[in-house]
Design a protein around this motif. Structure first.
Motif, short mmCIF file in Angstrom:
data_model
loop_
_atom_site.label_atom_id
_atom_site.label_comp_id
_atom_site.label_asym_id
_atom_site.label_seq_id
_atom_site.Cartn_x
_atom_site.Cartn_y
_atom_site.Cartn_z
N LEU A 69 0.83 -1.19 0.00
CA LEU A 69 0.00 0.00 0.00
C LEU A 69 0.87 1.25 0.00
O LEU A 69 0.66 2.17 -0.80
N TYR A 70 1.90 1.26 0.82
CA TYR A 70 2.79 2.40 0.85
C TYR A 70 3.57 2.51 -0.45
O TYR A 70 3.82 3.61 -0.94
N PHE A 71 3.95 1.35 -1.05
CA PHE A 71 4.69 1.36 -2.32
C PHE A 71 3.87 2.04 -3.40
O PHE A 71 4.38 2.84 -4.21
N GLY A 72 2.51 1.79 -3.34
CA GLY A 72 1.64 2.43 -4.32
C GLY A 72 1.52 3.92 -4.07
O GLY A 72 1.45 4.72 -5.01
N GLN A 73 1.55 4.36 -2.80
CA GLN A 73 1.39 5.77 -2.48
C GLN A 73 2.65 6.58 -2.86
O GLN A 73 2.52 7.74 -3.26
N MET A 74 3.78 5.96 -2.70
CA MET A 74 5.00 6.68 -3.00
C MET A 74 5.53 6.40 -4.41
O MET A 74 6.65 6.80 -4.77
N ALA A 75 4.73 5.71 -5.26
CA ALA A 75 5.19 5.28 -6.58
C ALA A 75 5.59 6.48 -7.45
O ALA A 75 6.64 6.48 -8.10
N GLU A 76 4.76 7.54 -7.46
CA GLU A 76 5.05 8.68 -8.33
C GLU A 76 6.32 9.40 -7.88
O GLU A 76 7.21 9.71 -8.71
N GLU A 77 6.43 9.64 -6.58
CA GLU A 77 7.62 10.32 -6.07
C GLU A 77 8.87 9.48 -6.29
O GLU A 77 9.92 9.98 -6.69
N MET A 78 8.71 8.16 -6.04
CA MET A 78 9.86 7.26 -6.17
C MET A 78 10.32 7.18 -7.62
O MET A 78 11.52 7.22 -7.92
N ALA A 79 9.35 7.11 -8.57
CA ALA A 79 9.71 6.99 -9.98
C ALA A 79 10.42 8.25 -10.47
O ALA A 79 11.40 8.19 -11.24
N GLY A 80 9.95 9.40 -10.01
CA GLY A 80 10.58 10.64 -10.42
C GLY A 80 12.00 10.76 -9.90
O GLY A 80 12.91 11.20 -10.61
N ASP A 81 12.17 10.41 -8.59
CA ASP A 81 13.52 10.48 -8.03
C ASP A 81 14.48 9.51 -8.73
O ASP A 81 15.65 9.85 -9.01
N ASN A 98 -0.12 -4.41 -12.19
CA ASN A 98 -0.86 -3.23 -12.58
C ASN A 98 0.05 -2.01 -12.49
O ASN A 98 0.81 -1.84 -11.52
N LEU A 99 -0.06 -1.15 -13.51
CA LEU A 99 0.78 0.03 -13.58
C LEU A 99 0.34 1.04 -12.55
O LEU A 99 -0.82 1.46 -12.51
N LEU A 100 1.27 1.49 -11.69
CA LEU A 100 0.98 2.51 -10.71
C LEU A 100 1.36 3.89 -11.24
O LEU A 100 0.59 4.84 -11.12
N TYR A 101 2.56 3.98 -11.83
CA TYR A 101 2.99 5.28 -12.35
C TYR A 101 4.13 5.03 -13.33
O TYR A 101 4.95 4.11 -13.17
N SER A 102 4.23 5.90 -14.35
CA SER A 102 5.32 5.81 -15.35
C SER A 102 5.78 7.22 -15.68
O SER A 102 4.95 8.12 -15.89
N THR A 103 7.09 7.42 -15.68
CA THR A 103 7.63 8.72 -16.01
C THR A 103 7.45 9.04 -17.50
O THR A 103 7.38 10.22 -17.88
N ASP A 104 7.35 8.02 -18.34
CA ASP A 104 7.11 8.22 -19.78
C ASP A 104 6.50 6.93 -20.31
O ASP A 104 7.21 5.96 -20.62
N ALA A 105 5.18 6.92 -20.36
CA ALA A 105 4.48 5.69 -20.75
C ALA A 105 4.83 5.27 -22.18
O ALA A 105 4.80 4.09 -22.53
N GLY A 106 5.17 6.27 -23.01
CA GLY A 106 5.49 5.94 -24.41
C GLY A 106 6.73 5.07 -24.55
O GLY A 106 6.87 4.31 -25.52
N LYS A 107 7.66 5.17 -23.57
CA LYS A 107 8.89 4.36 -23.64
C LYS A 107 8.62 2.89 -23.36
O LYS A 107 9.45 2.03 -23.69
#
Length: 488
Positions: A69-81, A98-107
């Motif tokens: 649950l925490y991994f999903g909450q911090m996914a966007e911040e973690m991916a950016g860092d 399931n995809l939580l977050y992607s810095t560039d989905a096109g890649k």
């Protein structure tokens, strides 16, 4: 064409260079691909380690429970860092994929998901994609905190610079190897021509020799093995010419000898037949008439005795010609000065019959090792020839002296008379030669000088004849008799 040495060289070198170039190119490509794979693997391992360190620190700093649950909450911040830290695009997934977050989905869109499927199974995996000289990697691995899998991180890292660099290296090596192999092939081709062209000329020259043309020669300005081979070929042709010329001379000499032997046989047959016929005729008449005619009986017996002696002399001459025994080592010392004086005194009586004279000049100590009887026969034959063939009222000069080196004795017998031609001199010592003289003594079959030469050679000496300006001279050299102490 394939049967020539040059074509075999060219085709062989071409195949060797093509196979070598192909093997080198394939080996280099495989080596570079393996090297690139090692570099990519090493980078991905560092990437995973950095990502794990970042996630672990984030969980420890914030004291969150270790759950997805925490991994999903911090996914966007973690991916950016992580994107900023690794210069790679990052996607975070739940443990169900399931995809939580992607810095560039096109890649990540439209590309293989094999690495993600393996990550869902708890494995670390990556897939490499190539597009022209560009290359990129999708790298997935499960995130585990305190032994619990909380999610999946997936990286899209670009390795285009690496593959572009290796591509440039491959191209450089390819053209460099191509240039080297082309230079080696050209050098090999020129070397093959350098070898095969002289061999072709040598083959053509040997073919000409087989056809009978021995005037062919090879001229290579080279100091290597082929140059020496050409020199040997030229020497061989010259040696063949020399041998053929020698064979020709021997053939002519043999033909001349055969003709001389035939003349000898005819002469001997005639010379033996004539006295035998005369002896037989007188003997038959004496047998029929007995001693009824004493005068005829005495005349016939005298004729039989004289002719028998002449036959005996001719037979002895023939035996002497066939005798070629060398002088024995224990031959006795003969004082040729004393021998010459006795012979000149005896032969002077014969010379006076022809109104000629003999003048002797002989020193002391003219000693040789030999056989007295044969040496006597040697000088008798020479004196007899000089008497018979010299000019009327001639003075025959006989001389004996020590040679200039003291190791030989030199004897000369010289008489005025008809000048002999070079051909007559060359044939004078041949057996059975009687020449073309206008005077020929009855019973002579041309063996005198041949006997003389055999005696001289058996005494290890030399004999020669010169004729010039109406004077003929015979020179005889014999080894002087020297004891172990240096004196006779």
């Amino acid at each position: 064409m394939l049967h020539t040495l040059r074509s075999k060289f060219v085709i062989g070198f071409f195949l060797i260079f093509c196979l070598s170039f192909l093997l080198l190119n394939v080996s280099l490509k495989e080596y570079i691909r393996s090297s690139n794979k090692s570099i990519v693997t090493s980078d991905l391992i560092d990437l995973k380690n950095n990502g794990n360190i970042y996630v672990t620190q984030a969980f420890l700093i914030n004291h969150f429970a270790n759950n997805d649950l925490y991994f999903g909450q911090m996914a966007e911040e973690m991916a950016g860092d992580l994107r900023r830290a690794t210069s790679s695009d990052v996607s975070a997934y739940t443990i169900d994929g399931n995809l939580l977050y992607s810095t560039d989905a096109g890649k990540f869109a439209g590309r293989s998901t094999d690495d993600l499927k393996l990550a869902l199974q708890g494995k670390t995996a990556y897939t490499i994609s190539y597009k022209g000289s560009a290359g990129s990697v999708l790298y997935s691995y499960p995130v585990v905190i305190d032994g619990v899998k909380v999610g999946i991180l997936r990286f899209a890292k670009d390795f285009s610079s690496l593959y572009e660099q290796t591509g440039r290296i491959l191209n450089l090596i390819f053209y460099l190897a191509l240039a080297i192999f082309l230079a080696a092939f050209v050098f090999s081709y020129l070397l093959s021509r350098h070898i095969t062209i002289p061999l072709i000329k040598l083959t053509n020259a040997s073919t000409e020799v087989i056809r009978g043309n021995r005037n062919v020669r090879l001229a290579f300005r080279r100091r290597d093995e082929i140059g020496r081979l050409a020199d040997n070929f030229n020497d061989m042709i010259e040696r063949i010419d020399s041998q053929i010329a020698t064979i020709g001379r021997d053939r002519d000499r043999l033909q001349s000898l055969i003709e001389q032997e035939k003349r000898f046989f005819d002469n001997v047959t005639h010379e033996l037949k004539t006295p035998l016929t005369s002896i037989l005729g007188y003997a038959e008449i004496i047998r029929e008439n007995g001693e009824s005619d004493p005068a005829f009986f005495r005349k016939g017996m005298t004729h039989i005795v004289d002719e028998s002696r002449r036959l005996h002399g001719m037979v002895l001459n023939l035996l002497e010609v066939s005798r070629r025994d060398a002088i024995r080592e224990d031959a006795e010392p003969i004082d040729t000065g004393v021998l010459l004086r006795d012979l000149c005194d005896a032969m002077s009586i014969r010379a006076k019959r022809y109104k000629k004279s003999i003048v002797l000049t002989a020193g002391d100590g003219l000693v040789v090792f030999g056989e007295a009887d044969r040496l006597r026969q040697l000088f008798i034959n020479l004196l007899d020839n000089a008497i018979k063939y010299s000019a009327p009222l001639a003075e025959i000069a006989v001389a004996g002296e020590h040679g200039p080196n003291g190791k030989t004795l030199r004897f000369t017998i010289s008489n005025p008379g008809e000048t002999l031609s070079a051909g007559q001199i060359a044939s004078a010592f041949k057996p059975f030669y009687s020449g073309d003289r206008t005077f020929k003594e009855e019973g002579s079959v041309g063996l005198g000088l041949s006997i003389v030469q055999s005696i001289v050679e058996d005494h290890r000496g030399t004999i020669r004849m010169e004729s010039d300006k109406g004077r003929t001279t015979v020179y005889v050299e014999l080894p002087a008799a020297i004891s172990k102490g240096g004196e006779v």
